[in-house]
Motif scaffolding. Structure first.
Motif, PDB file in Angstrom:
ATOM      1  N   ASP A  41      34.380 111.274  41.260  1.00 21.66           N
ATOM      2  CA  ASP A  41      33.060 110.998  41.805  1.00 21.66           C
ATOM      3  C   ASP A  41      32.230 110.237  40.775  1.00 21.66           C
ATOM      4  OD1 ASP A  41      33.433 112.074  44.347  1.00 21.66           O
ATOM      5  OD2 ASP A  41      32.986 114.099  43.646  1.00 21.66           O
ATOM      6  N   SER A  42      32.605 108.980  40.598  1.00 23.70           N
ATOM      7  CA  SER A  42      31.906 108.073  39.694  1.00 23.70           C
ATOM      8  C   SER A  42      31.719 106.756  40.434  1.00 23.70           C
ATOM      9  CB  SER A  42      32.741 107.836  38.430  1.00 23.70           C
ATOM     10  OG  SER A  42      33.927 107.131  38.763  1.00 23.70           O
ATOM     11  N   LYS A  43      30.975 105.845  39.848  1.00 22.68           N
ATOM     12  CA  LYS A  43      30.741 104.542  40.483  1.00 22.68           C
ATOM     13  C   LYS A  43      32.068 103.864  40.827  1.00 22.68           C
ATOM     14  CE  LYS A  43      29.130 100.989  37.973  1.00 22.68           C
ATOM     15  NZ  LYS A  43      28.199 100.076  37.290  1.00 22.68           N
ATOM     16  N   TYR A  44      32.977 103.811  39.867  1.00 15.53           N
ATOM     17  CA  TYR A  44      34.246 103.127  40.095  1.00 15.53           C
ATOM     18  C   TYR A  44      35.194 103.939  40.968  1.00 15.53           C
ATOM     19  CZ  TYR A  44      32.708  99.696  36.727  1.00 15.53           C
ATOM     20  OH  TYR A  44      31.997  98.718  36.091  1.00 15.53           O
ATOM     21  N   ALA A  47      33.898 103.479  44.566  1.00 19.95           N
ATOM     22  CA  ALA A  47      34.164 102.098  44.985  1.00 19.95           C
ATOM     23  C   ALA A  47      35.654 101.895  45.254  1.00 19.95           C
ATOM     24  CB  ALA A  47      33.683 101.121  43.914  1.00 19.95           C
TER      25      ALA A  47
END
Length: 113
Positions: A41-44, A47
């Motif tokens: 659960d991170s930006k990358y 995405a």
């Protein structure tokens, strides 16, 4: 084309503690590319998860040297031409790229030293 450097590359499939199956591209001891974890659960991570929903053959790998992220990313996809057109359109968010000709360049012969 002239060969400048050559690697014996090893590809591994690993399972993380959270159960994600990830690929590792190992170039040499201490130098490898680790696939982005889509469960993170991170930006990358988010995405990557969304991209994989539409393009399951798309891959993102982070470069790791001496147990540290270098900040470099290897990304690519195994797609058919019609799929890459859709992918490019999504990335470009414009129709401008259609103005350019579709040119397949001649492949140079590989020279071994």
């Amino acid at each position: 084309m002239k060969v400048l450097k050559e690697w014996d590359v090893k590809v591994k499939l690993v399972k993380t503690k959270r159960g994600a199956l990830l690929h590792i591209i190992e170039l040499e001891p201490g130098h490898f590319y680790l696939e982005q974890n889509p469960l993170k659960d991170s930006k990358y991570g988010v995405a990557y998860r969304k991209i994989k929903e539409h393009f399951p053959e798309f891959y993102m790998f982070w470069e790791i040297k001496n147990n540290r992220y270098t900040g470099k990313l290897l990304a690519g996809a195994f797609l058919e031409k019609k799929e890459i057109d859709e992918f490019i359109t999504l990335l470009a968010q414009t129709e401008d790229f259609k103005k350019f000709e579709e040119i397949l360049e001649e492949i140079e012969e590989l020279e071994e030293e």
